[in-house]
Design a protein around this motif. Structure first.
Motif, PDB file in Angstrom:
ATOM      1  N   GLN A  12     -21.693 -21.411  28.435  1.00 42.64           N
ATOM      2  CA  GLN A  12     -23.052 -21.863  28.336  1.00 42.64           C
ATOM      3  C   GLN A  12     -23.475 -22.956  27.288  1.00 42.64           C
ATOM      4  O   GLN A  12     -24.176 -23.819  27.709  1.00 42.64           O
ATOM      5  N   ALA A  13     -22.626 -22.616  26.146  1.00 36.77           N
ATOM      6  CA  ALA A  13     -22.893 -23.604  25.101  1.00 36.77           C
ATOM      7  C   ALA A  13     -22.274 -25.006  25.641  1.00 36.77           C
ATOM      8  O   ALA A  13     -23.069 -26.006  25.302  1.00 36.77           O
ATOM      9  N   CYS A  14     -21.193 -25.188  26.232  1.00 33.66           N
ATOM     10  CA  CYS A  14     -20.497 -26.313  26.448  1.00 33.66           C
ATOM     11  C   CYS A  14     -21.379 -26.964  27.841  1.00 33.66           C
ATOM     12  O   CYS A  14     -21.645 -28.206  27.811  1.00 33.66           O
ATOM     13  N   ARG A  15     -21.939 -26.217  28.567  1.00 34.82           N
ATOM     14  CA  ARG A  15     -22.977 -26.750  29.515  1.00 34.82           C
ATOM     15  C   ARG A  15     -24.012 -27.444  29.170  1.00 34.82           C
ATOM     16  O   ARG A  15     -24.378 -28.396  29.525  1.00 34.82           O
ATOM     17  N   GLU A  16     -24.711 -26.732  28.174  1.00 40.05           N
ATOM     18  CA  GLU A  16     -25.827 -27.270  27.641  1.00 40.05           C
ATOM     19  C   GLU A  16     -25.477 -28.434  26.792  1.00 40.05           C
ATOM     20  O   GLU A  16     -26.315 -29.519  26.629  1.00 40.05           O
ATOM     21  N   LEU A  17     -24.347 -28.600  26.009  1.00 37.66           N
ATOM     22  CA  LEU A  17     -24.169 -29.895  25.722  1.00 37.66           C
ATOM     23  C   LEU A  17     -23.944 -30.964  26.564  1.00 37.66           C
ATOM     24  O   LEU A  17     -24.402 -32.195  26.187  1.00 37.66           O
ATOM     25  N   VAL A  18     -23.296 -30.840  27.645  1.00 35.48           N
ATOM     26  CA  VAL A  18     -23.208 -31.911  28.739  1.00 35.48           C
ATOM     27  C   VAL A  18     -24.551 -32.160  29.093  1.00 35.48           C
ATOM     28  O   VAL A  18     -25.012 -33.473  29.150  1.00 35.48           O
ATOM     29  N   ARG A  20     -27.406 -31.872  27.596  1.00 38.83           N
ATOM     30  CA  ARG A  20     -28.387 -32.774  26.528  1.00 38.83           C
ATOM     31  C   ARG A  20     -27.709 -34.075  26.165  1.00 38.83           C
ATOM     32  O   ARG A  20     -28.577 -34.936  25.861  1.00 38.83           O
ATOM     33  N   ALA A  21     -26.397 -34.353  26.268  1.00 33.38           N
ATOM     34  CA  ALA A  21     -25.904 -35.507  26.023  1.00 33.38           C
ATOM     35  C   ALA A  21     -26.692 -36.405  27.120  1.00 33.38           C
ATOM     36  O   ALA A  21     -26.933 -37.670  26.695  1.00 33.38           O
ATOM     37  N   ASP A  26     -30.464 -40.872  28.339  1.00 34.18           N
ATOM     38  CA  ASP A  26     -31.415 -41.323  29.376  1.00 34.18           C
ATOM     39  C   ASP A  26     -32.862 -41.581  28.452  1.00 34.18           C
ATOM     40  O   ASP A  26     -33.738 -42.418  28.943  1.00 34.18           O
ATOM     41  N   ALA A  27     -33.246 -40.845  27.292  1.00 35.63           N
ATOM     42  CA  ALA A  27     -34.281 -40.895  26.226  1.00 35.63           C
ATOM     43  C   ALA A  27     -34.035 -41.931  25.455  1.00 35.63           C
ATOM     44  O   ALA A  27     -35.039 -42.340  24.656  1.00 35.63           O
ATOM     45  N   GLY A  28     -32.914 -42.510  25.173  1.00 39.73           N
ATOM     46  CA  GLY A  28     -32.448 -43.735  24.349  1.00 39.73           C
ATOM     47  C   GLY A  28     -32.360 -43.001  22.943  1.00 39.73           C
ATOM     48  O   GLY A  28     -32.626 -43.590  21.693  1.00 39.73           O
ATOM     49  N   GLY A  32     -29.801 -38.379  18.206  1.00 39.91           N
ATOM     50  CA  GLY A  32     -29.404 -37.045  19.120  1.00 39.91           C
ATOM     51  C   GLY A  32     -28.232 -37.025  19.764  1.00 39.91           C
ATOM     52  O   GLY A  32     -27.524 -35.902  19.715  1.00 39.91           O
ATOM     53  N   LEU A  33     -27.930 -38.195  20.391  1.00 35.26           N
ATOM     54  CA  LEU A  33     -26.501 -38.236  21.396  1.00 35.26           C
ATOM     55  C   LEU A  33     -25.503 -37.863  20.198  1.00 35.26           C
ATOM     56  O   LEU A  33     -24.400 -37.095  20.561  1.00 35.26           O
TER      57      LEU A  33
END
Length: 145
Positions: A12-18, A20-21, A26-28, A32-33
């Motif tokens: 779950q933590a790894c999927r969330e990283l994908v 969030r990246a 997309d947000a520029g 954060g990236l």
């Protein structure tokens, strides 16, 4: 079943990283990236020199043209836990692009004709800050337009 829950937490933590990246890109949000990567993390982008370290990743993404719109649609993320401190994943990505200079209609702005299908091949590591991307190899596989 002993040990099953920690592995589910890792996945779950790894999927969330994908995800969030993709959201940060997309947000520029270059800063954060960069923070989603390990301090010495590596990002290999298609047809570009590898970026190593958070400062390098942030600087490269901060140079993105201000009016460029992107949406990374990420799917089929399959996480494989290698150990309690390392995992990897392969995700499929559809990249749409556009421009904020185009007229914003009730249906949104027009997308550029070129669509790209690619992959994120990620390696994750458990760092002092929690799970982070240790290495990402991003590549394009198909395109249209």
């Amino acid at each position: 079943m002993t040990g099953a829950v920690p592995y589910l937490d890792i996945e779950q933590a790894c999927r969330e990283l994908v995800l969030r990246a993709a959201r940060c890109a997309d947000a520029g949000d270059a800063a954060g990236l960069a923070q989603l990567f390990a301090p010495d993390g590596i990002l290999v982008r298609p047809h570009a020199e590898p970026l190593q370290g958070r400062a390098s990743i942030e600087a490269a993404y901060a140079q993105r043209p201000a009016g460029r719109l992107t949406r990374h649609l990420v799917t089929n993320t399959l996480v494989e836990t290698e150990s309690p401190a390392s995992a990897r994943a392969l995700s499929y990505v559809l990249l749409w692009t556009g421009s904020s200079a185009d007229l914003d209609t009730p249906h949104g702005r027009p997308a550029h004709a070129r669509q790209l299908v690619g992959e994120f091949d990620d390696r994750f590591a458990l760092c002092a800050e929690g799970w982070r991307i240790q290495r990402r190899d991003a590549r394009f596989v198909l395109h249209s337009g």
